[in-house]
Write a protein that holds these residues in place. Structure first.
Motif, mmCIF file in Angstrom:
data_model
loop_
_atom_site.group_PDB
_atom_site.id
_atom_site.type_symbol
_atom_site.label_atom_id
_atom_site.label_comp_id
_atom_site.label_asym_id
_atom_site.label_seq_id
_atom_site.Cartn_x
_atom_site.Cartn_y
_atom_site.Cartn_z
ATOM 1 N N UNK B 109 4.736 -8.143 18.544
ATOM 2 C CA UNK B 109 3.829 -6.998 18.723
ATOM 3 C C UNK B 109 4.513 -5.723 18.233
ATOM 4 N N UNK B 110 5.796 -5.576 18.580
ATOM 5 C CA UNK B 110 6.536 -4.386 18.138
ATOM 6 C C UNK B 110 6.594 -4.337 16.609
ATOM 7 N N UNK B 111 6.959 -5.471 16.004
ATOM 8 C CA UNK B 111 7.114 -5.481 14.545
ATOM 9 C C UNK B 111 5.779 -5.206 13.848
ATOM 10 N N UNK B 112 4.706 -5.836 14.362
ATOM 11 C CA UNK B 112 3.388 -5.648 13.737
ATOM 12 C C UNK B 112 2.884 -4.212 13.922
ATOM 13 N N UNK B 113 3.191 -3.612 15.084
ATOM 14 C CA UNK B 113 2.653 -2.277 15.374
ATOM 15 C C UNK B 113 3.497 -1.155 14.769
ATOM 16 N N UNK B 114 4.812 -1.268 14.938
ATOM 17 C CA UNK B 114 5.672 -0.140 14.584
ATOM 18 C C UNK B 114 6.191 -0.246 13.152
#
Lengths: 505, 154
Positions: B109-114
């Motif tokens: 989620x972090x990689x996809x969002x940020x």
């Protein structure tokens, strides 16, 4: 007769359903990573390393080898259609392959790349079959002194041939050797540099090291670059080269195959250098050198044959001497060792099913690759359109799972990340990671063989010179090491002698 | 460029020095009968020498008189690489505490969002699917020993 029998035996092994499946997975994954820029065969082979634990040694090696030569096929697709090498050994293919695609001849470019790779792959397998057994018989006379001096020769050649600074390559080889000494001492089992931890008792893991240096670092470099790859939008038609195309390509394919195979045997060469030499050779002997770089088919056929033949050639030192001539072979050596098989002169005798099975599987794999790369080319083109933002988290996830599976220790994940940072910085600072990994893999064997030699010779250092083969290797290593320093002096002496001889008396 | 070369070479030399000191604590033996510390000591000395030579070579590099011209390529997005790396280090430590599936969901989620911005519901959905699918494929199907975390089953 022997050869035919052996090949038949190998085919029996390679055509077993499980081995066929392993071969298919290998060449399929190889093509996949070849097509996708940013992840190479080394990272993929280390990624699939843990999967091979559950397989037979033969199946594992068949799959691993398939990834390597499969990547050579796949790499050309990206070079031709996107002008970005999908794999480092396909850099040269960009020059004429992409220009052919721009002229609407993407089909013949892809076709000749696949056929050229197939012919070269098949010829190199034939070369292995003819050369490996006699070389292995010769290598049976090798004792620890010969192994050590041969390793020394290999290392000096790797440093001599490294693409960047020689001094940096030597420094990294020292570092790689040193990292290899972490863990238990091979002779006395004394713990060295383990800091009392269990994680380091077995040494720094090969898998976390390679995945960090090659996988994680490549992802980090790719995500900080904001370039967007654009697939050359053209209808790919006419994959079968015409008679005229064949006429122009068959010479380059033949020359590229021979060149690639023999250069591939030498330590430190790998698959990249032969492609450059093949391109330069074709340009030099061509009647129309000015056409190179504008989309000539010879510029695709020669290098593509050379990189595939080199993969076969580089298997020879591994299979007959147990010595890895490049990083890919170092990973393959790791796969052999994990399964308790020591590649080397005795392997053909002790494990004929592995040797002949792997060699025969390369025939089968090359045929599979032809099918994968020609009729199914459309799938690979679609794959090139998947954004990197979707791909890279998955690649990272596979790296973590792969490393965790080997030891079940999250510290190994940390070690992988540390090597990822090291690899990233090395690429930024023009340090090649290959000498470090090769020295790490072969370092233990080198230390073992030199200490065994000294134990056998009761500490007499002359053991490395008094045995003819060891002495020859040692002298050759010294000549290679001192070559760059001695050559200018030698030229000066020759020049002086000539000018002295020419001057009027 | 020059300062980076000097920095890298100094680092290599320092590693060589530390390795050299650490090697002297092991039994070294003699050339004719080398002990466990002999090769590490020789290798560390070699590394120190090469590192030193690289420092000298880097110091001899010419200092550019004018500012180097801006590179023609697109600008680097170094922040993304740093953010990814930090997230991965946190993940490496969280994986044992939270278990594979939960920590993988959070990482993705972090990689996809940020790092590679996309709509939040797509990012959360893709992360949940990928974490779940890798749990099934690697843990259930392939039997990879991945950490379970405090919840016991994922």
């Amino acid at each position: 007769m022997d050869l035919a029998q052996n090949l038949l035996f190998g085919l029996q092994v390679a055509l077993q359903p499980m081995h066929l499946f392993a071969c298919f997975i290998g060449v399929f994954v190889g093509t996949l990573v070849g097509v996708l820029p940013g992840i190479g065969p080394v990272a993929t082979m280390s990624l699939l390393f843990p999967v091979t634990y559950a397989m037979s040694p033969t199946g594992s090696i068949i799959m691993m080898a398939g990834i390597y030569y499969g990547a050579m096929y796949g790499g050309s697709t990206t070079s031709i259609l996107v002008n970005i090498p999908g794999e480092a050994a396909s850099v040269v293919t960009c020059l004429d392959g992409y220009q052919m695609a721009r002229k609407g001849r993407a089909g013949p470019a892809l076709g000749i790349a696949a056929f050229g790779s197939f012919i070269a792959g098949t010829l190199s397998v034939l070369g292995i079959m003819l050369l490996a057994p006699p070389l292995a018989r010769f290598a049976l006379d090798f004792g620890p002194p010969e192994i050590f001096t041969l390793l020394l020769l290999g290392f000096t050649m790797i440093a001599y041939l490294s693409s960047g600074s020689k001094l940096k390559a030597i420094a990294l080889a020292f570092l790689g050797f040193f990292l290899g000494t972490i863990g238990l001492d091979p002779i006395t089992a004394t713990a060295r540099f383990t800091f009392g931890t269990v994680t380091l008792t077995d040494g720094v893991g090969l898998v976390p090291m390679i995945m960090g240096l090659f996988g994680i670092s490549e992802v980090l470099l790719n995500i900080e670059e904001s370039t967007k790859q654009e697939v050359f939008e053209t209808r790919i038609s006419g994959l079968l080269p015409t008679r005229e195309d064949w006429k122009q390509s068959i010479g380059p394919i033949g020359r590229g195959s021979v060149l690639g195979f023999f250069l591939g045997i030498l330590p430190g060469i790998g698959a990249i250098i032969p492609t450059f030499i093949s391109y330069a050779l074709e340009k030099r002997i061509s009647r129309h050198p000015e056409r190179f770089g504008t989309g000539t088919i010879e510029g695709v056929a020669g290098p593509e044959a050379a990189n595939n033949a080199a993969t076969g050639g580089s298997m020879i030192p591994l299979l007959t001497l147990g010595i890895a001539p490049n990083v890919v072979m170092a990973v393959l050596l790791g796969a052999f060792l994990v399964h308790g098989v020591q590649p080397g002169p005795l392997m053909i005798k002790e494990h004929p099913e592995i040797f002949w099975g792997v060699v025969a599987s390369m025939y089968v794999g090359n045929a599979m690759l032809l099918v994968l790369n020609l009729p199914l080319i459309g799938i690979w083109v679609q794959l090139l359109k998947v954004p990197y933002g979707v791909l890279f988290p998955l690649i990272l996830l596979f790296c973590v799972i792969g490393v965790y599976d080997v030891s079940g220790n999250s510290w190994d994940v940390v070690i992988m990340l540390v090597f990822g940072v090291v690899g990233y910085l090395m690429k930024k600072l023009d340090y090649e990671p290959a000498p470090l990994v090769l020295a790490y893999v072969l370092g233990r064997l080198a230390e073992e063989s030199i200490r065994q030699s000294l134990l056998l010779a009761r500490g007499n250092l002359m053991v490395f010179l008094s045995r003819p083969l060891a002495g020859t290797f040692l002298v050759a290593a010294i000549l290679v090491a001192l070559g760059p320093a001695l050559l200018p002096a030698f030229r000066r002496v020759v020049g002086l002698a000539k000018s002295g001889g020419d001057s009027p008396r | 460029m020059r300062s980076r070369e000097i920095g890298a070479a100094t680092f290599l030399a320092l590693v060589g020095l530390v390795a050299l000191v650490a090697s002297t604590r092991l039994p070294v033996g003699t050339v004719h009968q080398p002990g466990p510390g002999f090769f590490p000591l020789a290798l560390a000395a070699g590394l120190l020498l090469c590192g030193g030579a690289l420092v000298v070579r880097a110091l001899r590099l010419e200092v550019p008189v004018a500012a180097p011209p801006a590179s023609a390529g697109p600008p680097l997005r170094r922040g993304r690489a740093v953010a990814t790396l930090v997230a991965l280090f946190v993940y490496a430590f969280a994986i044992e505490a939270l278990g594979f599936t939960v920590s993988t969901f959070l990482l993705l989620t972090f990689l996809f969002l940020v790092v590679e911005p996309m709509r939040w519901w797509i990012a959360v959905g893709s992360s949940a699917f990928t974490a779940g699918a890798s749990h099934v494929v690697f843990k259930v199907w392939l039997g990879v020993q991945l950490p379970v975390g405090p919840w016991g089953w994922f």
